[in-house]
Design a protein around this motif. Sequence first.
Motif: not given
Length: 377
Positions: A35-36, A38, A41, A237, A241, A244-245
Motif C-alpha cells: 500500500t505504500w 511508489d 501510489n 492525505t 502524500q 496514500k490512503w
Amino acid sequence: MNMKDVTNNPYLLLTPGPLTTTGTVKLAMMKDWCTWDDDYNNIVQGVRSKLVSLATKAVDKYSAVLMQGSGTFSVESVIGTVLPKDGKLLVIANGVYGHRIAKISSKLGINTVVLASGEVEALDLNRLTDQLERDPDITHVAIVHCETTTGMLNPIEKVSEIVKRYNKVYIVDAMSSFGGVEMDIDELKIDYIISSANKCIEGVPGFGFAVVKKDEFEKCSQNARSISLDLYDQWKTMEEQNGKWRFTSPTHVVRAFAQALKELDEEGGIKERAARYMNNQKVLSEGMRELGIEPILANELQSPIITSFYYPNSENFEFSTFYSKLKEKGYVIYPGKVSDMDTFRIGNIGDVHLADVEGLLKAIETSRYWLNPVLEN
Ligand SMILES: *Cc1c(COP(=O)(O)O)cnc(C)c1O
C-alpha cells in the motif's frame, strides 16, 4: 488466450453492480501490492486524475478522493464531511437511494428535509423552487442522478439551475450513471459528485469516490462526524502524500479499476460506452414489449442503465421461478425495488453487449412458463 475461459463465469450478471467485468479486469487482481510503495501510489494518482478528467473539462477546479467501502460509504462520507454543523440538507427523493441519503443525513444529526416525489412520475420542479423559497436555512441540496430503484434518470441539469439560483451547494449521487452517461460537472455546477468502482466504470466492488469542487471542499476541514469516513482528511492525505490512503486500501480492487479505466478509453470513452448502454436498453425494452412484458417508466424518464419491468399479467407468474429458469440459461437478473408495485429489473451495464441482450431475449422467450404451465420446458 480466451479470457472468458480463464475466468470461467457461470453466468452473465445483468445487475447494476457488482456487474459482469472483463477477464482482463479480473486478471489485474492476480498480484499482491504494497500500500505504500511508489508503484502503487502512482496508480492511485493516475486513477484520481483520470476520474477528474472523466467528470469535467475544468480539471483544475476539481479533485477526486477515493474512499474504502461500498458506494453508500462514499455517500455517507460526503454528507458527513461537507455539511457544516449548522447546515441544512434538502434531499430530493424519488426512490430507495434518494431516501437513503436522507436517512444517512438524519442519522448523523444533520438538519434534513426531504422533498419526496413519486417513483414513476417526472419530478415536479416547482415544488423544489417553493421549498427553497420558503426555507432559507437550507444550505445544501442532494439528488440521485440515475435512481437505480426504478431506472429513472433525474433531470440534474434543470435541478442545478434552481439550486444555483438560490446559491446552494449541490451534491449528486451519480453512483450508477458516472462513466455511463455523458456530463460535465462544471457545466452542471455540481459541487460534489459520488460514484463507485463497480458500476459504469466496470470495476469490481471495494471502494467509492467523490469528485469535489476544490474551493468548496476547502471549507470542510472541521465538519467530519466520523474518523474513518472523514473525506477531507482522506483527501489531504492523498494530496500531500502522493496518493496514500489513510488506512488499508483495497489494493487489488484499485489495480482492477485502473485496468477498467484503460478499457473505458479503449472503448472510445464515455461517449461510446453510453451509446452501447443506450442501445442495450433500447433493444431490451423493445424486445420485452414484444414478449408482453412492459417497462414501468415512460421512455423520456428511462435511463440507459437499468430497466424495471412489471410482472407479466398472469397469476401463474412467480419471480423466483422465472429467475431460476433464466439463471439456468446463463443470465442473472435483479428483483424489483419499487415500493408499491411488483417489478423486476434488468441492468445493461458491465461487459454486456448487443449479442448478450439478444441472447437474453431468446432465453426469456423460452422461459415464459406462465403462458402455458402444462407445456413447461
Ligand atoms: C449502487 C448505488 C448506491 C450504493 O450502493 P452500495 O450497495 O453501497 O454500493 C448508491 N446510490 C445509487 C443510486 C446506486 O445505484
